[in-house]
Write a protein that holds these residues in place. Structure first.
Motif, PDB file in Angstrom:
ATOM      1  N   MET A   1      -6.675  -0.424  -7.809  1.00 50.40           N
ATOM      2  CA  MET A   1      -5.979  -0.754  -6.556  1.00 50.40           C
ATOM      3  C   MET A   1      -4.736  -1.574  -6.889  1.00 50.40           C
ATOM      4  O   MET A   1      -4.526  -2.675  -6.367  1.00 50.40           O
ATOM      5  CB  MET A   1      -6.916  -1.499  -5.623  1.00 50.40           C
ATOM      6  N   THR A   2      -3.895  -1.009  -7.748  1.00 47.47           N
ATOM      7  CA  THR A   2      -2.715  -1.718  -8.250  1.00 47.47           C
ATOM      8  C   THR A   2      -1.703  -2.017  -7.149  1.00 47.47           C
ATOM      9  O   THR A   2      -1.209  -3.150  -7.027  1.00 47.47           O
ATOM     10  CB  THR A   2      -2.038  -0.892  -9.360  1.00 47.47           C
ATOM     11  N   GLY A   3      -1.368  -1.003  -6.347  1.00 49.25           N
ATOM     12  CA  GLY A   3      -0.332  -1.149  -5.331  1.00 49.25           C
ATOM     13  C   GLY A   3      -0.592  -2.258  -4.328  1.00 49.25           C
ATOM     14  O   GLY A   3       0.273  -3.130  -4.114  1.00 49.25           O
ATOM     15  N   PRO A   4      -1.775  -2.273  -3.661  1.00 46.42           N
ATOM     16  CA  PRO A   4      -2.048  -3.343  -2.702  1.00 46.42           C
ATOM     17  C   PRO A   4      -2.002  -4.735  -3.314  1.00 46.42           C
ATOM     18  O   PRO A   4      -1.555  -5.690  -2.672  1.00 46.42           O
ATOM     19  CB  PRO A   4      -3.467  -2.996  -2.208  1.00 46.42           C
ATOM     20  N   ILE A   5      -2.459  -4.864  -4.563  1.00 48.55           N
ATOM     21  CA  ILE A   5      -2.436  -6.174  -5.225  1.00 48.55           C
ATOM     22  C   ILE A   5      -0.996  -6.618  -5.484  1.00 48.55           C
ATOM     23  O   ILE A   5      -0.617  -7.770  -5.221  1.00 48.55           O
ATOM     24  CB  ILE A   5      -3.229  -6.119  -6.542  1.00 48.55           C
ATOM     25  N   ILE A   6      -0.175  -5.708  -6.013  1.00 43.47           N
ATOM     26  CA  ILE A   6       1.227  -6.038  -6.281  1.00 43.47           C
ATOM     27  C   ILE A   6       1.960  -6.360  -4.987  1.00 43.47           C
ATOM     28  O   ILE A   6       2.732  -7.325  -4.915  1.00 43.47           O
ATOM     29  CB  ILE A   6       1.919  -4.875  -7.006  1.00 43.47           C
ATOM     30  N   ASN A   7       1.716  -5.575  -3.939  1.00 41.49           N
ATOM     31  CA  ASN A   7       2.384  -5.799  -2.662  1.00 41.49           C
ATOM     32  C   ASN A   7       1.985  -7.148  -2.064  1.00 41.49           C
ATOM     33  O   ASN A   7       2.824  -7.902  -1.553  1.00 41.49           O
ATOM     34  CB  ASN A   7       2.051  -4.669  -1.699  1.00 41.49           C
ATOM     35  N   THR A 127      -1.753   7.392  -0.650  1.00 40.05           N
ATOM     36  CA  THR A 127      -1.318   8.188  -1.799  1.00 40.05           C
ATOM     37  C   THR A 127      -1.912   7.655  -3.097  1.00 40.05           C
ATOM     38  O   THR A 127      -2.403   8.433  -3.931  1.00 40.05           O
ATOM     39  CB  THR A 127       0.222   8.191  -1.897  1.00 40.05           C
ATOM     40  N   GLU A 128      -1.899   6.332  -3.268  1.00 33.62           N
ATOM     41  CA  GLU A 128      -2.473   5.776  -4.490  1.00 33.62           C
ATOM     42  C   GLU A 128      -3.979   6.019  -4.560  1.00 33.62           C
ATOM     43  O   GLU A 128      -4.528   6.310  -5.628  1.00 33.62           O
ATOM     44  CB  GLU A 128      -2.186   4.279  -4.591  1.00 33.62           C
ATOM     45  N   GLY A 129      -4.645   5.899  -3.414  1.00 29.09           N
ATOM     46  CA  GLY A 129      -6.081   6.125  -3.399  1.00 29.09           C
ATOM     47  C   GLY A 129      -6.460   7.542  -3.790  1.00 29.09           C
ATOM     48  O   GLY A 129      -7.510   7.778  -4.391  1.00 29.09           O
ATOM     49  N   MET A 130      -5.587   8.478  -3.467  1.00 22.42           N
ATOM     50  CA  MET A 130      -5.874   9.885  -3.740  1.00 22.42           C
ATOM     51  C   MET A 130      -5.371  10.321  -5.112  1.00 22.42           C
ATOM     52  O   MET A 130      -6.029  11.090  -5.810  1.00 22.42           O
ATOM     53  CB  MET A 130      -5.214  10.761  -2.662  1.00 22.42           C
ATOM     54  N   LEU A 162       0.222 -13.294   6.390  1.00 22.16           N
ATOM     55  CA  LEU A 162       0.264 -11.845   6.554  1.00 22.16           C
ATOM     56  C   LEU A 162      -0.258 -11.101   5.324  1.00 22.16           C
ATOM     57  O   LEU A 162      -0.523  -9.906   5.383  1.00 22.16           O
ATOM     58  CB  LEU A 162       1.694 -11.398   6.860  1.00 22.16           C
ATOM     59  N   VAL A 163      -0.408 -11.818   4.213  1.00 18.27           N
ATOM     60  CA  VAL A 163      -1.006 -11.203   3.025  1.00 18.27           C
ATOM     61  C   VAL A 163      -2.416 -10.699   3.336  1.00 18.27           C
ATOM     62  O   VAL A 163      -2.829  -9.633   2.849  1.00 18.27           O
ATOM     63  CB  VAL A 163      -1.056 -12.215   1.863  1.00 18.27           C
ATOM     64  N   LEU A 164      -3.155 -11.441   4.145  1.00 18.69           N
ATOM     65  CA  LEU A 164      -4.545 -11.070   4.435  1.00 18.69           C
ATOM     66  C   LEU A 164      -4.659  -9.753   5.192  1.00 18.69           C
ATOM     67  O   LEU A 164      -5.333  -8.823   4.720  1.00 18.69           O
ATOM     68  CB  LEU A 164      -5.237 -12.208   5.202  1.00 18.69           C
ATOM     69  N   PRO A 165      -4.016  -9.609   6.379  1.00 15.87           N
ATOM     70  CA  PRO A 165      -4.122  -8.310   7.061  1.00 15.87           C
ATOM     71  C   PRO A 165      -3.488  -7.182   6.265  1.00 15.87           C
ATOM     72  O   PRO A 165      -3.962  -6.043   6.311  1.00 15.87           O
ATOM     73  CB  PRO A 165      -3.402  -8.539   8.395  1.00 15.87           C
ATOM     74  N   GLN A 166      -2.414  -7.484   5.528  1.00 17.06           N
ATOM     75  CA  GLN A 166      -1.778  -6.437   4.730  1.00 17.06           C
ATOM     76  C   GLN A 166      -2.738  -5.903   3.672  1.00 17.06           C
ATOM     77  O   GLN A 166      -2.889  -4.684   3.512  1.00 17.06           O
ATOM     78  CB  GLN A 166      -0.525  -6.982   4.048  1.00 17.06           C
ATOM     79  N   PHE A 167      -3.402  -6.805   2.965  1.00 14.55           N
ATOM     80  CA  PHE A 167      -4.319  -6.378   1.913  1.00 14.55           C
ATOM     81  C   PHE A 167      -5.529  -5.653   2.490  1.00 14.55           C
ATOM     82  O   PHE A 167      -6.017  -4.668   1.914  1.00 14.55           O
ATOM     83  CB  PHE A 167      -4.774  -7.577   1.089  1.00 14.55           C
ATOM     84  N   ILE A 168      -6.020  -6.131   3.634  1.00 18.51           N
ATOM     85  CA  ILE A 168      -7.168  -5.482   4.270  1.00 18.51           C
ATOM     86  C   ILE A 168      -6.822  -4.054   4.684  1.00 18.51           C
ATOM     87  O   ILE A 168      -7.575  -3.113   4.409  1.00 18.51           O
ATOM     88  CB  ILE A 168      -7.643  -6.300   5.490  1.00 18.51           C
ATOM     89  N   VAL A 169      -5.675  -3.878   5.346  1.00 18.97           N
ATOM     90  CA  VAL A 169      -5.261  -2.551   5.793  1.00 18.97           C
ATOM     91  C   VAL A 169      -5.065  -1.611   4.603  1.00 18.97           C
ATOM     92  O   VAL A 169      -5.595  -0.500   4.570  1.00 18.97           O
ATOM     93  CB  VAL A 169      -3.961  -2.634   6.626  1.00 18.97           C
ATOM     94  N   GLN A 170      -4.309  -2.069   3.617  1.00 17.16           N
ATOM     95  CA  GLN A 170      -4.028  -1.218   2.466  1.00 17.16           C
ATOM     96  C   GLN A 170      -5.291  -0.957   1.647  1.00 17.16           C
ATOM     97  O   GLN A 170      -5.488   0.150   1.129  1.00 17.16           O
ATOM     98  CB  GLN A 170      -2.942  -1.842   1.598  1.00 17.16           C
ATOM     99  N   GLY A 171      -6.159  -1.968   1.529  1.00 18.66           N
ATOM    100  CA  GLY A 171      -7.401  -1.792   0.778  1.00 18.66           C
ATOM    101  C   GLY A 171      -8.320  -0.778   1.429  1.00 18.66           C
ATOM    102  O   GLY A 171      -8.918   0.071   0.747  1.00 18.66           O
ATOM    103  N   LEU A 172      -8.444  -0.848   2.756  1.00 14.99           N
ATOM    104  CA  LEU A 172      -9.300   0.109   3.463  1.00 14.99           C
ATOM    105  C   LEU A 172      -8.746   1.529   3.357  1.00 14.99           C
ATOM    106  O   LEU A 172      -9.508   2.489   3.166  1.00 14.99           O
ATOM    107  CB  LEU A 172      -9.428  -0.297   4.938  1.00 14.99           C
ATOM    108  N   LEU A 173      -7.431   1.660   3.486  1.00 17.71           N
ATOM    109  CA  LEU A 173      -6.816   2.981   3.360  1.00 17.71           C
ATOM    110  C   LEU A 173      -6.963   3.524   1.942  1.00 17.71           C
ATOM    111  O   LEU A 173      -7.218   4.717   1.741  1.00 17.71           O
ATOM    112  CB  LEU A 173      -5.342   2.920   3.750  1.00 17.71           C
ATOM    113  N   PHE A 174      -6.813   2.655   0.961  1.00 18.38           N
ATOM    114  CA  PHE A 174      -6.998   3.057  -0.431  1.00 18.38           C
ATOM    115  C   PHE A 174      -8.417   3.561  -0.658  1.00 18.38           C
ATOM    116  O   PHE A 174      -8.639   4.618  -1.257  1.00 18.38           O
ATOM    117  CB  PHE A 174      -6.703   1.870  -1.348  1.00 18.38           C
ATOM    118  N   ALA A 175      -9.397   2.798  -0.156  1.00 15.34           N
ATOM    119  CA  ALA A 175     -10.799   3.164  -0.363  1.00 15.34           C
ATOM    120  C   ALA A 175     -11.170   4.434   0.395  1.00 15.34           C
ATOM    121  O   ALA A 175     -11.987   5.234  -0.078  1.00 15.34           O
ATOM    122  CB  ALA A 175     -11.706   2.014   0.075  1.00 15.34           C
ATOM    123  N   GLY A 176     -10.570   4.607   1.569  1.00 19.18           N
ATOM    124  CA  GLY A 176     -10.927   5.768   2.381  1.00 19.18           C
ATOM    125  C   GLY A 176     -10.073   6.993   2.151  1.00 19.18           C
ATOM    126  O   GLY A 176     -10.297   8.036   2.770  1.00 19.18           O
TER     127      GLY A 176
END
Length: 237
Positions: A1-7, A127-130, A162-176
């Protein structure tokens, strides 16, 4: 999950840096650069809107989604959370500058959409998740790294929340993503991008102070647009 962490790191670093050096920034930079970022948001929105394949379901998703947002008062919920967060953070740090509560909440909601709900972030995480390619989110990280300090210079450390909701949204999308993307078509993704572009365009208007669109209440449209696009393509045309 490189992208969400860097972002997330880019947004946090930019926010902290902006809050620290804020008083030292030239006033013209603090007041004029947000208009440039608003213009960039509008430009990105237009670029995404023109990808539309089926205009009718995109408009339907935007209207119905915004109506749902108004019914549940999503923007009010976000504003209340932002107001509480501001009070807590300003007790621990210096005040976030001489900004009125109403102006602060308006900008906070716009930044929530800009940083957490933009088409670039959502599609980049999927895209990264896939595919494992974090390029889109890295590009977004570069933009956020320069955008966050300008807003944090007047809004303080609260922008870093805003880091928190951003990471949650991107993390869930990455996982799903492995479950979501196989169910989509290129046309559905194009309509999703177009719907996100409309919200980004409204966000740009709000950041520039041109028109206070209820951008947070428009977010549910992103959940509706792909199903509506699929149904429209297979059953109505």
């Amino acid at each position: 999950m490189t992208g969400p962490i860097i972002n997330g790191a880019a947004l946090l670093i930019g926010s902290v840096a902006g809050a620290i050096i804020g008083p030292k920034l030239n006033n013209n930079i603090r007041t004029r650069m947000p208009m440039v970022f608003g213009c960039a948001s509008m430009g990105l929105g237009v670029a995404m809107i023109v990808k539309v394949k089926l205009l009718a379901p995109v408009m339907l998703a935007l209207v119905v989604g915004s109506l749902l947002g108004e019914i549940i008062q999503l923007e009010t919920l976000i504003q209340n959370s932002a107001s509480k967060a501001r009070v807590i953070i300003e007790k621990l740090t210096r005040p976030s500058a001489d900004m009125g509560q109403e102006e602060f909440l308006d900008k906070f909601v716009a930044l929530l959409v800009l940083f957490c709900m933009s088409g670039t972030g959502i599609y980049g995480a999927m895209t990264e998740g896939m595919t494992g390619d974090p390029t889109l989110l890295i590009v977004k990280s570069i933009l956020d790294l320069f955008t966050a300090p300008i807003f944090a210079s007047t809004m303080g450390f609260t922008v870093g929340i805003l880091v928190l909701p951003q990471f949650i949204v991107q993390g869930l999308l990455f996982a799903g993503a492995t479950m979501i993307l196989p169910l989509t078509t290129p046309d559905m993704l194009a309509d999703f991008s177009s719907c996100g572009g409309l919200i980004m365009l409204a966000t740009g208007f709000r950041i520039c102070g041109i028109k206070q669109f209820p951008v947070a209440n428009m977010i549910p449209a992103l959940l509706l647009v792909m199903p509506l696009s699929y149904l429209w393509a297979h059953y109505l045309i």
